[in-house]
Design a protein around this motif. Structure first.
Motif, PDB file in Angstrom:
ATOM      1  N   PRO A  56      63.541  16.939 -92.239  1.00 20.83           N
ATOM      2  CA  PRO A  56      62.827  15.765 -91.584  1.00 20.83           C
ATOM      3  C   PRO A  56      61.545  15.490 -92.249  1.00 20.83           C
ATOM      4  CG  PRO A  56      63.850  17.370 -90.037  1.00 20.83           C
ATOM      5  CD  PRO A  56      64.025  18.032 -91.259  1.00 20.83           C
ATOM      6  N   ARG A  57      60.673  16.393 -92.522  1.00 20.40           N
ATOM      7  CA  ARG A  57      59.679  16.048 -93.381  1.00 20.40           C
ATOM      8  C   ARG A  57      59.671  15.288 -94.661  1.00 20.40           C
ATOM      9  NH1 ARG A  57      57.743  20.711 -92.757  1.00 20.40           N
ATOM     10  NH2 ARG A  57      56.564  20.694 -91.070  1.00 20.40           N
ATOM     11  N   GLN A  58      60.726  15.855 -95.373  1.00 23.04           N
ATOM     12  CA  GLN A  58      60.883  15.121 -96.648  1.00 23.04           C
ATOM     13  C   GLN A  58      61.185  13.648 -96.495  1.00 23.04           C
ATOM     14  OE1 GLN A  58      63.683  18.097 -98.021  1.00 23.04           O
ATOM     15  NE2 GLN A  58      62.264  19.243 -99.292  1.00 23.04           N
ATOM     16  N   ARG A  59      62.316  13.476 -95.516  1.00 29.31           N
ATOM     17  CA  ARG A  59      62.692  12.153 -95.243  1.00 29.31           C
ATOM     18  C   ARG A  59      61.583  11.274 -94.711  1.00 29.31           C
ATOM     19  NH1 ARG A  59      66.841  14.939 -92.258  1.00 29.31           N
ATOM     20  NH2 ARG A  59      65.954  14.205 -90.220  1.00 29.31           N
ATOM     21  N   ILE A  60      60.910  11.562 -93.860  1.00 27.33           N
ATOM     22  CA  ILE A  60      59.496  10.706 -93.333  1.00 27.33           C
ATOM     23  C   ILE A  60      58.703  10.688 -94.422  1.00 27.33           C
ATOM     24  CG2 ILE A  60      57.475  10.646 -91.880  1.00 27.33           C
ATOM     25  CD1 ILE A  60      59.289  12.521 -89.838  1.00 27.33           C
ATOM     26  N   GLU A 123      60.866  21.751-102.090  1.00 27.08           N
ATOM     27  CA  GLU A 123      60.747  22.851-101.100  1.00 27.08           C
ATOM     28  C   GLU A 123      62.369  23.164-100.878  1.00 27.08           C
ATOM     29  OE1 GLU A 123      57.747  22.484 -98.295  1.00 27.08           O
ATOM     30  OE2 GLU A 123      56.060  23.265 -99.592  1.00 27.08           O
ATOM     31  N   GLU A 124      62.380  24.485-100.744  1.00 26.43           N
ATOM     32  CA  GLU A 124      63.743  25.108-100.399  1.00 26.43           C
ATOM     33  C   GLU A 124      63.728  25.215 -98.706  1.00 26.43           C
ATOM     34  OE1 GLU A 124      66.473  24.875-101.826  1.00 26.43           O
ATOM     35  OE2 GLU A 124      65.498  24.249-103.984  1.00 26.43           O
ATOM     36  N   LYS A 125      62.595  25.790 -98.242  1.00 24.30           N
ATOM     37  CA  LYS A 125      62.420  26.218 -96.979  1.00 24.30           C
ATOM     38  C   LYS A 125      61.841  24.997 -96.083  1.00 24.30           C
ATOM     39  CE  LYS A 125      62.383  31.115 -98.045  1.00 24.30           C
ATOM     40  NZ  LYS A 125      61.790  32.606 -97.884  1.00 24.30           N
ATOM     41  N   ASP A 126      62.069  25.031 -94.788  1.00 26.34           N
ATOM     42  CA  ASP A 126      61.362  24.062 -93.946  1.00 26.34           C
ATOM     43  C   ASP A 126      60.709  24.793 -92.820  1.00 26.34           C
ATOM     44  OD1 ASP A 126      60.967  21.663 -93.167  1.00 26.34           O
ATOM     45  OD2 ASP A 126      62.514  21.453 -91.537  1.00 26.34           O
ATOM     46  N   THR A 127      59.720  24.152 -92.376  1.00 20.22           N
ATOM     47  CA  THR A 127      59.026  24.666 -91.184  1.00 20.22           C
ATOM     48  C   THR A 127      58.957  23.526 -90.210  1.00 20.22           C
ATOM     49  OG1 THR A 127      56.951  23.875 -92.192  1.00 20.22           O
ATOM     50  CG2 THR A 127      57.551  26.177 -92.527  1.00 20.22           C
ATOM     51  N   PRO A 128      58.778  23.969 -88.824  1.00 17.85           N
ATOM     52  CA  PRO A 128      58.774  22.860 -87.818  1.00 17.85           C
ATOM     53  C   PRO A 128      57.685  21.989 -87.739  1.00 17.85           C
ATOM     54  CG  PRO A 128      59.104  24.900 -86.870  1.00 17.85           C
ATOM     55  CD  PRO A 128      58.747  25.289 -88.299  1.00 17.85           C
ATOM     56  N   LEU A 129      57.902  20.821 -87.791  1.00 21.14           N
ATOM     57  CA  LEU A 129      56.790  19.839 -87.486  1.00 21.14           C
ATOM     58  C   LEU A 129      55.560  20.339 -86.643  1.00 21.14           C
ATOM     59  CD1 LEU A 129      58.779  16.607 -87.645  1.00 21.14           C
ATOM     60  CD2 LEU A 129      57.750  17.525 -89.415  1.00 21.14           C
ATOM     61  N   CYS A 130      54.533  20.166 -87.044  1.00 21.29           N
ATOM     62  CA  CYS A 130      53.295  20.717 -86.083  1.00 21.29           C
ATOM     63  C   CYS A 130      52.330  19.384 -85.922  1.00 21.29           C
ATOM     64  CB  CYS A 130      52.741  21.620 -86.605  1.00 21.29           C
ATOM     65  SG  CYS A 130      52.019  21.293 -88.049  1.00 21.29           S
ATOM     66  N   ALA A 131      51.340  19.583 -85.289  1.00 22.56           N
ATOM     67  CA  ALA A 131      50.244  18.717 -85.036  1.00 22.56           C
ATOM     68  C   ALA A 131      49.567  18.281 -86.647  1.00 22.56           C
ATOM     69  CB  ALA A 131      49.029  19.324 -84.475  1.00 22.56           C
ATOM     70  N   TYR A 191      47.207   9.398 -99.885  1.00 18.87           N
ATOM     71  CA  TYR A 191      47.569  10.591-100.869  1.00 18.87           C
ATOM     72  C   TYR A 191      46.933  11.784-100.483  1.00 18.87           C
ATOM     73  CZ  TYR A 191      49.530   7.116-103.535  1.00 18.87           C
ATOM     74  OH  TYR A 191      50.466   5.984-103.825  1.00 18.87           O
ATOM     75  N   CYS A 192      46.040  11.800 -99.611  1.00 19.81           N
ATOM     76  CA  CYS A 192      45.543  13.008 -98.925  1.00 19.81           C
ATOM     77  C   CYS A 192      46.690  13.421 -97.943  1.00 19.81           C
ATOM     78  CB  CYS A 192      44.031  13.079 -98.146  1.00 19.81           C
ATOM     79  SG  CYS A 192      42.710  13.096 -99.599  1.00 19.81           S
ATOM     80  N   ASN A 193      47.160  12.464 -97.370  1.00 26.16           N
ATOM     81  CA  ASN A 193      48.195  12.529 -96.218  1.00 26.16           C
ATOM     82  C   ASN A 193      49.504  13.323 -97.179  1.00 26.16           C
ATOM     83  OD1 ASN A 193      49.861  12.744 -94.093  1.00 26.16           O
ATOM     84  ND2 ASN A 193      51.000  11.242 -94.817  1.00 26.16           N
ATOM     85  N   ASP A 194      49.615  12.810 -98.261  1.00 27.76           N
ATOM     86  CA  ASP A 194      50.840  13.456 -99.203  1.00 27.76           C
ATOM     87  C   ASP A 194      50.851  14.658 -99.401  1.00 27.76           C
ATOM     88  OD1 ASP A 194      51.598  10.933 -99.147  1.00 27.76           O
ATOM     89  OD2 ASP A 194      51.243  10.331-101.304  1.00 27.76           O
ATOM     90  N   GLY A 195      49.287  15.357 -99.455  1.00 28.29           N
ATOM     91  CA  GLY A 195      49.397  16.663 -99.984  1.00 28.29           C
ATOM     92  C   GLY A 195      49.130  17.684 -98.431  1.00 28.29           C
ATOM     93  N   ASN A 196      49.166  17.094 -97.335  1.00 32.89           N
ATOM     94  CA  ASN A 196      49.010  17.588 -96.143  1.00 32.89           C
ATOM     95  C   ASN A 196      49.757  18.712 -95.699  1.00 32.89           C
ATOM     96  OD1 ASN A 196      47.456  17.866 -93.623  1.00 32.89           O
ATOM     97  ND2 ASN A 196      49.257  16.758 -92.672  1.00 32.89           N
ATOM     98  N   ARG A 197      50.991  18.793 -96.013  1.00 36.60           N
ATOM     99  CA  ARG A 197      51.848  19.874 -96.005  1.00 36.60           C
ATOM    100  C   ARG A 197      52.154  20.685 -96.850  1.00 36.60           C
ATOM    101  NH1 ARG A 197      51.876  22.288 -91.369  1.00 36.60           N
ATOM    102  NH2 ARG A 197      53.869  22.809 -92.090  1.00 36.60           N
ATOM    103  N   VAL A 198      51.791  20.257 -98.417  1.00 35.41           N
ATOM    104  CA  VAL A 198      52.206  21.437 -99.363  1.00 35.41           C
ATOM    105  C   VAL A 198      50.874  22.023 -99.876  1.00 35.41           C
ATOM    106  CG1 VAL A 198      54.374  20.198 -99.941  1.00 35.41           C
ATOM    107  CG2 VAL A 198      51.971  19.142-100.806  1.00 35.41           C
TER     108      VAL A 198
END
Length: 235
Positions: A56-60, A123-131, A191-198
């Motif tokens: 889901p995170r990748q799709r969004i 990324e090969e592993k996913d983690t649940p969406l969070c705040a 783009y700071c959001n682009d790097g948010n989860r990685v």
């Protein structure tokens, strides 16, 4: 991950250099900005498809980059069709070697700016969406809306350039009657959001330095700052 990033880098430069060759033969800069936003969309799609994880995170994330790239690309295309030429390239379009440098730096800028998204898509592993995710998406939306509004104001300003209301419009335009800081704020948000989860915050901030390719050349930079709005210095 590494092989996909390498393939994306190769695809990126292949697009830039192929269009540089065509643009040099035709002595035109009409493909430059459209190629920039288009390459963002293409690399995002390729990294997403090549990894095949479909989280889901990748799709969004991919959808947001694609939406941004298509909107900006359409705006820049319409601007080029309307104006016919870009004065940033007055001393460049007839010089293939210098033109090659511009296209090459655009490719580097695209890859570095998009790198957080490319890493996320591999990324090969996913983690649940969070705040943190939702906060990042809100920030991205803010940047997207600011850029769209500023581009609209710039377009309106240019259509009134010969009217008596021109000077008054410039001073009353909330976003455009300032300076290039709007451009920086918009891309910082996006783009700071682009790097948010990685965890690529440093990369995202470094990319801000490269966000305006016009500054690589003093003459182009001068012409760029004579423009008003966010789209004038973007790929």
């Amino acid at each position: 991950m590494g092989s996909i990033l390498v393939k994306c880098a190769v695809a990126d430069m292949a697009i830039q250099w192929a269009l540089w060759a065509v643009s040099s033969i035709l002595q035109t800069e009409k493909f430059f900005d459209l190629a920039g936003s288009g390459t963002f969309v293409i690399l995002t799609y390729l990294s997403y498809r090549w990894n095949g994880t479909n989280y889901p995170r990748q799709r969004i994330q991919s959808a947001m980059v694609t939406t941004w790239g298509l909107r900006l690309g359409l705006f820049l295309l319409l601007r080029m069709l309307k104006e016919g030429k870009d004065r940033r390239f007055n001393q460049v379009r007839n010089n293939p070697k210098t033109f090659f440098v511009y296209w090459t730096f655009q490719g580097i800028w695209i890859f570095l700016t998009l790198l957080p998204t490319l890493i996320l898509n591999t990324e090969e592993k996913d983690t649940p969406l969070c705040a943190q995710d939702f906060t990042g998406w809100v920030i991205w939306t803010l940047g997207f809306v600011l850029e769209a509004v500023a581009d609209h104001q710039k377009w309106k300003f240019k259509t009134q350039i010969h009217s008596k209301r021109t000077l008054g419009f410039l001073s009353t335009s909330k976003l455009l009657g300032r300076n290039a800081s709007v451009d920086r704020l918009v891309h910082l948000c996006i783009y700071c959001n682009d790097g948010n989860r990685v965890h690529q915050h440093l990369l995202a901030r470094i990319s801000m330095v490269l966000t305006n390719p016009c500054q690589w050349n003093s003459n182009a930079g001068k012409a760029c700052h004579e423009e008003v709005g966010t789209g004038s210095c973007l790929p």
